[in-house]
Design an enzyme around this catalytic site. Structure first.
Site, short mmCIF file in Angstrom:
data_model
loop_
_atom_site.label_atom_id
_atom_site.label_comp_id
_atom_site.label_asym_id
_atom_site.label_seq_id
_atom_site.Cartn_x
_atom_site.Cartn_y
_atom_site.Cartn_z
N ASP A 154 0.83 -1.21 0.00
CA ASP A 154 0.00 0.00 0.00
C ASP A 154 0.87 1.25 0.00
O ASP A 154 1.97 1.27 0.54
CB ASP A 154 -1.06 -0.01 1.10
CG ASP A 154 -0.48 0.06 2.47
OD1 ASP A 154 -0.08 -1.00 2.95
OD2 ASP A 154 -0.40 1.16 3.05
N ASP B 277 1.21 5.44 0.33
CA ASP B 277 0.71 6.70 0.87
C ASP B 277 1.43 7.85 0.20
O ASP B 277 2.66 7.90 0.20
CB ASP B 277 0.95 6.75 2.39
CG ASP B 277 0.15 5.69 3.11
OD1 ASP B 277 -1.07 5.61 2.86
OD2 ASP B 277 0.73 4.92 3.90
N ASP C 208 5.66 8.51 13.32
CA ASP C 208 6.07 7.81 14.54
C ASP C 208 7.57 7.48 14.58
O ASP C 208 8.30 7.99 15.41
CB ASP C 208 5.21 6.56 14.79
CG ASP C 208 5.00 5.69 13.56
OD1 ASP C 208 5.63 5.96 12.51
OD2 ASP C 208 4.23 4.71 13.64
#
Ligand code: ATP
Ligand code: MG
Length: 464
Positions: free
Chosen positions: A88, A90, A167
Site C-alpha cells: 500500500d 501513501d 512515529d
C-alpha cells in the site's frame, strides 16, 4: 535552542535535532519549517520505481505536473528500501484535498475533520494526504486528554512540519517524484540500514500522545527483524498501561495487523516480552502465565497462522481469537456448569459470551467474528461422542471445518485426545458404508438386503 540556530542545521547531528524537536514539541510549534532535509540523490539509494505500483506513480506524476510537491511516504519507502515489495502506498503533497480532487476524476474525499483523498484505480486505492503540522499542545485545533493522548490533530502544514508527526524514523522517509531523491529529516535512512526502530522526538511524550505506537514499534520490529531502541523500550515499560485508554475499535485493526501479516509468532513473543500482550488480552495472559500446555497450544496456533499466510491461504481472525480466549472460556464454563444444570456445549456458549464481552472492553471484535467463534467453541464437546446419527451429523455442520482444525490443534499439543482426533480425521475420507460402521449405525439405508416379502395369510375369518 532558538530556531535561528537550527536553521543552519547542516551542522546539527540527528541527536541534536531530536532533542530540539522534543523541546519544541513541549513548548511551541517545532522548527517552523526551519530544518532542512538531508537529501539522498537517486544515485545514492536503492529505491527503484519498479517497487511502486503503477497507480501510485500515476498519482505522483499528475500532482507533480500540476505544480504540486508529490512524495511517497512511510511504509512503502521503508519497504522498498528493504526490497520487501510494498503493497500500500501513501502519497503526501502540498495540494489541498480539494485541489487533489480537481485533478482526479476517480477521487473521493473521506474524513470529516481531516480530509484525505482516495484515488481509485480498479481495486487499488491510493491515499493522498495533505501535509499536516505536528501536534503541539497549545494549538487550538489540537486536543489531548489528561494522559497527553492526542484526540484531534487537524492542521495543514508543510513537509518539514509533516515529518515530525510521524512515529518512527524508518517511517518518515519521503520519496520525491520530481527527481527520485529521498528526503530524510530524522536519520531514518541510516536507521533502516542499522535495523533500528527509533521513535521521532521524546519517547515519553510520543507514546503518551498515541499509545498505539507501542504496538507499532513491536509490529515493525517483528516484521522487519529490527531492534527497538533502548529509549523506546524504556518508554514502553513506563507506558504500557496507557493502552487501556485507546478506543477498543482502533485496536481491532491493530490486532489484525499484528497477527495476520505472517509474523504472528515473533510479534507475540515481542508483545509478551515487553509486557504489552497482557494489556490487550488480560484474561489470556493470566492463563498463559500459569499453564504451559495453553502456551504450547497458543504458540502452535500462531505458527499455523504464519504458515497459512506464507502459503497464501486465507486466515480468519476468529480462529486466533478463539485460541486466545479458549482457556478463560473453558474455565468459566466449568464454573457455570457447577452452578446450574446445563450441557457442556451450552456452558461453553454461555462462557464464551461472557469472556468475549470482557475482551471487547480492550479490543472490539465485530459480531461477524464473535458469533462463529462461539459456535465453533461450543461444538468442541461434540467431538467426544462418536456413535449414532447425531454424532455423524457433526460432519455437516457449517462450522465443522474450523471446529475440527481447533480440536486437531488441541490434540497435537497434548491437550485434546489423540484417538478423538484420529477418529474425526479418518471419518472425513470414508465412504458412506465405512462411516456407518465407524459411527456404529448398523447397516446404512438403501444397502439392506431385501428379504423376500412374506405373503400375509388372509384372515380366514374375513373370508367367511
Ligand atoms: P504498514 O503499511 O506496513 O503497516 P506503514 O508504516 O505504512 O506500515 P501505516 O499504518 O500504513 O503504516 O501508516 C502510514 C504512515 O503514517 C506511517 O509510515 C507513519 O509515517 C504514519 N503513521 C501511521 N500511524 C501513526 C501513528 N500512530 N503515529 C504517528 N505516525 C503514524
Ligand atoms: Mg502503510
Amino acid at each position: 535552542m532558538p530556531d535561528s540556530v537550527a536553521r543552519g542545521c547542516g551542522l546539527l547531528s540527528y541527536g541534536a535535532i531530536h532533542k530540539l524537536q522534543t523541546d519544541s514539541l513541549l513548548k511551541k510549534n517545532p522548527h517552523n519549517g526551519s530544518i532542512e532535509p538531508h537529501i539522498i540523490p537517486r544515485a545514492a539509494h536503492n529505491v527503484t520505481r519498479a517497487e511502486f505500483s503503477k497507480s501510485a506513480l500515476k498519482v505522483l506524476y499528475r500532482l507533480n505536473t500540476a505544480g504540486y510537491q508529490a512524495f511517497l511516504v512511510g511504509g512503502c519507502v521503508r519497504d522498498a528500501m528493504l526490497e520487501l515489495h510494498p503493497k500500500d502506498f501513501d502519497v503526501a503533497t502540498d495540494a489541498t484535498p480539494e485541489e487533489v480532487k480537481a485533478l482526479f476524476g476517480n477521487c473521493r474525499l473521506i474524513g470529516r475533520r481531516f480530509r484525505l483523498a482516495h484515488v481509485r484505480f480498479g481495486r487499488e486505492i491510493i491515499e493522498v494526504a495533505t501535509f499536516r503540522a505536528a501536534a503541539t499542545l497549545d494549538h487550538e485545533d489540537h486536543h489531548s486528554d489528561d494522559e497527553g493522548r492526542i484526540l484531534r490533530d487537524n492542521v495543514y502544514g508543510s513537509i518539514d512540519e509533516d515529518v515530525w508527526r510521524r512515529d518512527f524514523t524508518c517511517n518518515a522517509l519521503y520519496y520525491n517524484i520530481a527527481d527520485f531523491s529521498i528526503w530524510d529529516y530524522t536519520g531514518g535512512f541510516e536507521h533502516i540500514k542499522e535495523k533500528r526502530i527509533v521513535l521521532i522526538g521524546d519517547p515519553e511524550t510520543r507514546m503518551r500522545e498515541d499509545p498505539v505506537r507501542m504496538l507499532r514499534a513491536v509490529r515493525f520490529a517483528a516484521k522487519l527483524g529490527f531492534d527497538i531502541d533502548e529509549p523506546v523500550v524504556r518508554s514502553i515499560d513506563h507506558h504500557s498501561h496507557l493502552l487501556t485508554n485507546v478506543p477498543a475499535a482502533r485496536l481491532f485493526d491493530e490486532f489484525l495487523k499484528l497477527f495476520q501479516a505472517g509474523n504472528a509468532e515473533r510479534t507475540f513473543d515481542l508483545l509478551w516480552d515487553h509486557g504489552l500482550f497482557r494489556e490487550i488480552f488480560p484474561a489470556t495472559a493470566k492463563e498463559l502465565e500459569a499453564d504451559a500446555g495453553f502456551m504450547r497450544f497458543t504458540r502452535a496456533a500462531l505458527q499455523n497462522t504464519d504458515r497459512r499466510v506464507q502459503e497464501g491461504k486465507s486466515v480468519t481472525p476468529m480462529f486466533l481469537l478463539a485460541v486466545f480466549l479458549w482457556l478463560p472460556i473453558k474455565k468459566l464454563a466449568e464454573i457455570r456448569r457447577s452452578e446450574e444444570k446445563m450441557s457442556e456445549s451450552q456452558s461453553l456458549a454461555l462462557a464464551a459470551y461472557e469472556v468475549v464481552a470482557q475482551q471487547q472492553r480492550r479490543i472490539s471484535i465485530p459480531k461477524r467474528f464473535t458469533v462463529p467463534m462461539r459456535e465453533m467453541l461450543s461444538l468442541q464437546p461434540r467431538f467426544e461422542s462418536k456413535r449414532g446419527k447425531r454424532a455423524m451429523k457433526l460432519l455437516e455442520h457449517r462450522r465443522f471445518r474450523a471446529a475440527y482444525d481447533f480440536m486437531l490443534l488441541l490434540s497435537e499439543t497434548g491437550i485434546g485426545s489423540e484417538d478423538t482426533a484420529r477418529f474425526w480425521t479418518d471419518v472425513q475420507t470414508q465412504s458412506a458404508q465405512e462411516r456407518a460402521i465407524s459411527f456404529q449405525l448398523g447397516e446404512p439405508k438403501g444397502q439392506k438386503k431385501r428379504r423376500p416379502r412374506r405373503r400375509r395369510r388372509k384372515n380366514p375369518a374375513q373370508n367367511s
